[in-house]
Design a protein around this motif. Sequence first.
Motif, mmCIF file in Angstrom:
data_model
loop_
_atom_site.group_PDB
_atom_site.id
_atom_site.type_symbol
_atom_site.label_atom_id
_atom_site.label_comp_id
_atom_site.label_asym_id
_atom_site.label_seq_id
_atom_site.Cartn_x
_atom_site.Cartn_y
_atom_site.Cartn_z
ATOM 1 N N VAL A 75 0.836 -1.205 0.000
ATOM 2 C CA VAL A 75 0.000 0.000 0.000
ATOM 3 C C VAL A 75 0.865 1.247 0.000
ATOM 4 C CG1 VAL A 75 -1.608 1.344 1.417
ATOM 5 C CG2 VAL A 75 -2.000 -1.104 1.071
ATOM 6 N N SER A 76 1.895 1.250 0.834
ATOM 7 C CA SER A 76 2.792 2.415 0.880
ATOM 8 C C SER A 76 3.461 2.646 -0.465
ATOM 9 C CB SER A 76 3.848 2.210 1.970
ATOM 10 O OG SER A 76 3.237 2.039 3.240
ATOM 11 N N LEU A 77 3.907 1.577 -1.088
ATOM 12 C CA LEU A 77 4.549 1.700 -2.402
ATOM 13 C C LEU A 77 3.566 2.245 -3.430
ATOM 14 C CD1 LEU A 77 7.008 1.170 -4.229
ATOM 15 C CD2 LEU A 77 6.143 -1.165 -4.550
ATOM 16 N N LEU A 78 2.345 1.706 -3.427
ATOM 17 C CA LEU A 78 1.346 2.171 -4.392
ATOM 18 C C LEU A 78 0.984 3.634 -4.148
ATOM 19 C CD1 LEU A 78 -1.007 -0.942 -4.561
ATOM 20 C CD2 LEU A 78 0.515 -0.122 -6.350
ATOM 21 N N LEU A 79 0.815 4.009 -2.865
ATOM 22 C CA LEU A 79 0.502 5.403 -2.561
ATOM 23 C C LEU A 79 1.609 6.334 -3.048
ATOM 24 C CD1 LEU A 79 -1.047 5.184 1.016
ATOM 25 C CD2 LEU A 79 -2.213 5.819 -1.108
ATOM 26 N N ALA A 80 2.853 5.948 -2.795
ATOM 27 C CA ALA A 80 3.973 6.780 -3.239
ATOM 28 C C ALA A 80 3.995 6.898 -4.756
ATOM 29 C CB ALA A 80 5.288 6.193 -2.716
ATOM 30 N N VAL A 81 3.765 5.771 -5.445
ATOM 31 C CA VAL A 81 3.779 5.783 -6.913
ATOM 32 C C VAL A 81 2.646 6.647 -7.452
ATOM 33 C CG1 VAL A 81 3.446 4.346 -8.960
ATOM 34 C CG2 VAL A 81 4.955 3.566 -7.125
ATOM 35 N N PHE A 82 1.420 6.464 -6.898
ATOM 36 C CA PHE A 82 0.279 7.216 -7.415
ATOM 37 C C PHE A 82 0.374 8.697 -7.071
ATOM 38 C CE2 PHE A 82 -1.707 3.064 -7.973
ATOM 39 C CZ PHE A 82 -2.409 3.251 -9.153
ATOM 40 N N LEU A 83 0.885 9.033 -5.875
ATOM 41 C CA LEU A 83 1.072 10.436 -5.555
ATOM 42 C C LEU A 83 2.087 11.084 -6.492
ATOM 43 C CD1 LEU A 83 1.038 10.434 -1.648
ATOM 44 C CD2 LEU A 83 -0.676 11.429 -3.183
ATOM 45 N N SER A 84 3.187 10.377 -6.714
ATOM 46 C CA SER A 84 4.200 10.906 -7.641
ATOM 47 C C SER A 84 3.629 11.053 -9.042
ATOM 48 C CB SER A 84 5.421 9.975 -7.660
ATOM 49 O OG SER A 84 5.982 9.858 -6.367
ATOM 50 N N LEU A 85 2.870 10.024 -9.454
ATOM 51 C CA LEU A 85 2.265 10.076 -10.783
ATOM 52 C C LEU A 85 1.265 11.216 -10.878
ATOM 53 C CD1 LEU A 85 1.962 8.736 -13.561
ATOM 54 C CD2 LEU A 85 0.197 7.260 -12.564
ATOM 55 N N GLY A 86 0.437 11.418 -9.804
ATOM 56 C CA GLY A 86 -0.532 12.510 -9.816
ATOM 57 C C GLY A 86 0.143 13.863 -9.897
ATOM 58 N N LEU A 87 1.219 14.032 -9.108
ATOM 59 C CA LEU A 87 1.931 15.310 -9.149
ATOM 60 C C LEU A 87 2.544 15.559 -10.521
ATOM 61 C CD1 LEU A 87 3.668 15.227 -5.642
ATOM 62 C CD2 LEU A 87 1.709 16.616 -6.344
ATOM 63 N N VAL A 88 3.141 14.525 -11.095
ATOM 64 C CA VAL A 88 3.758 14.683 -12.421
ATOM 65 C C VAL A 88 2.693 15.005 -13.465
ATOM 66 C CG1 VAL A 88 4.997 13.488 -14.260
ATOM 67 C CG2 VAL A 88 5.749 13.261 -11.879
ATOM 68 N N LEU A 89 1.594 14.217 -13.459
ATOM 69 C CA LEU A 89 0.540 14.457 -14.447
ATOM 70 C C LEU A 89 -0.105 15.826 -14.244
ATOM 71 C CD1 LEU A 89 -1.191 10.955 -14.586
ATOM 72 C CD2 LEU A 89 0.306 11.992 -16.296
ATOM 73 N N GLY A 90 -0.326 16.208 -12.953
ATOM 74 C CA GLY A 90 -0.909 17.527 -12.683
ATOM 75 C C GLY A 90 -0.020 18.636 -13.197
ATOM 76 N N GLY A 91 1.287 18.499 -12.950
ATOM 77 C CA GLY A 91 2.221 19.510 -13.455
ATOM 78 C C GLY A 91 2.228 19.575 -14.969
#
Length: 592
Positions: A13-29
């Motif tokens: 779960v921690s790994l997925l959260l980190a990946v999705f948060l990073s992905l969300g920030l990158v995509l949002g940017g």
Amino acid sequence: MSNFRSGLFFALVSLLLAVFLSLGLVLGGLFKNNYNTTYNDRLQKETEFVSSYIDEKGGAENAIKSGKINKLKDILGSNITIVDENKHITYSTPFDNGKDDNRHTETIERIVTEKIGKKQQEGYEVIEGRNNQHYYWARLGSSGSWEGFVILSNEMDLINQANQKMWLILAFSLGTALIVILLLASRITVRYTKPIESATRAAIELAKGNYKVRTYEEDSDETGMLSSSINILARNLQEMEQLREMQQDRLGTLVENMGSGVLLIDSRGYITLINKTYRDLFGVDPSYFLYRLYYEVIQHKDVIGMIENIFMTEHSIKKQLVLPLKLERKYFEVFGAPIIGNQDEWKGILLVFHDITELKKLEQMRKDFVANVSHELKTPITSIKGFTETILDGAINDEKSLSHFLSIIQKESDRMEHLIQELLELSKIEQQGFSMSIQKIDLAKLSLETLPIFEQRAQEKRIQLSSKVPDAPVYIEGDTYRIKQVLINLISNAIAYTPAGGAVYVEIMDSGETAQLKVGDTGIGIAKEELPRIFERFYRVDRARSRNSGGTGLGLAIVKHLVEAHKGHLHVESEPGKGTVFFVEFNTRFKY
């Protein structure tokens, strides 16, 4: 959920959260940059359009006079500001809905002062704030002439709204994907960790010695192979444990029920095992005896010396020892051996105590029997030989002496014959296949029929012979000849050991399930210490009296064996100088 499964799940779960948060920030940017770039391109084109329009109208003054600038504002949706070559604001469309016109003017002046110059012909700037204004400027003029700049500004509300929608869509998409992936991850975690957890629990139970445990076998993959392997291991361990327990039970039963005493001492000298026979022989308490040093609890110095000898020599020893136990002395054949492991390591000592007391007694009885038989036969043979030699030496011509000597020879021959007959009779009774003719007998009638046999002998010694029997028959089941033999031996023995003028009596009593025969006399009696031996072969209380009466010393031994053959009971009461009474108890029904 176990710690292992929880740890694995939370790590995933921690790994997925980190990946999705990073992905969300990158995509949002990326999306934000894309929106800004698109919006900037739009303003750039609109600014160029306005600049071209002003050039076509013949310059800024003509365009302002024509009044078309406000229409361009409505068409483009942007505020239009015109700055001359001296950086003075010559025209600016008003803000709609009473918005902050002064702040807009200050921003234009700052841009004109700081950003716009001859060298920077176009550019843009975003002013962050409540409305996020976006400014873009471009040079006015054509054919190399420079008339000033046109500046377009617009609020970025639409971009902000689009950006918020983009973040909502992105958050919803990534959240939905995260939830789906978490559900899948949970199922995958359970699927792969459940067999591992089950195998772990089974392994822990196996380590504790519970070989009946089994783990669940589900798939044929690596986890299934692990579960199958643990189950095979558990079955093998269970079979080995059952075999070990069975062998241990057999060995324990064998050691515990051996006819010999067993004593086990470890390499440090502590007693670790004693069996039931040893406890019974030596009367020891296991709670006091076990797990103590041998020289602290063993009381017999011969045994301690034997143990010390084995410790020093490391060789087996076999000895015969006489050990005092309570009020008697017992003979033991003791075998001691060192216990040495496969790697020649010293593990202890094993002592086995064979009780050979009965063998010693039998050996002594055999010696006594041979000595007694030899003695009993030697006396008449010596008499016969002596009188025969006397006759041959000349007494044959003396009729009186000859008759006397021949009568003695006959008497001694009869004595030898009687001895041999009783020996054969006793041997026959003691044989394993000895059989009797069991029938219904009137014990009272049989005793009355036996007494007349001894009347003449009793009269010769002036002994009063009497009987006391009930008038009714006293029936028992037994061998008539053998019971009559018991009566004859007991009465004969009573007459032999009763002096002249004494009395001998026979009494029969009916007790229902048993019948009792009592033969008593007023003879010399038997000392208390001699009572246990009177049923031994050739044992005589008064040897001279017995020999003179023609006794062989076998009568009571025959009585004892015949009573035992009838499953009866025999005991004696006697007092020296007052007489002896023999009690024989027969069962009314013979017990096979």
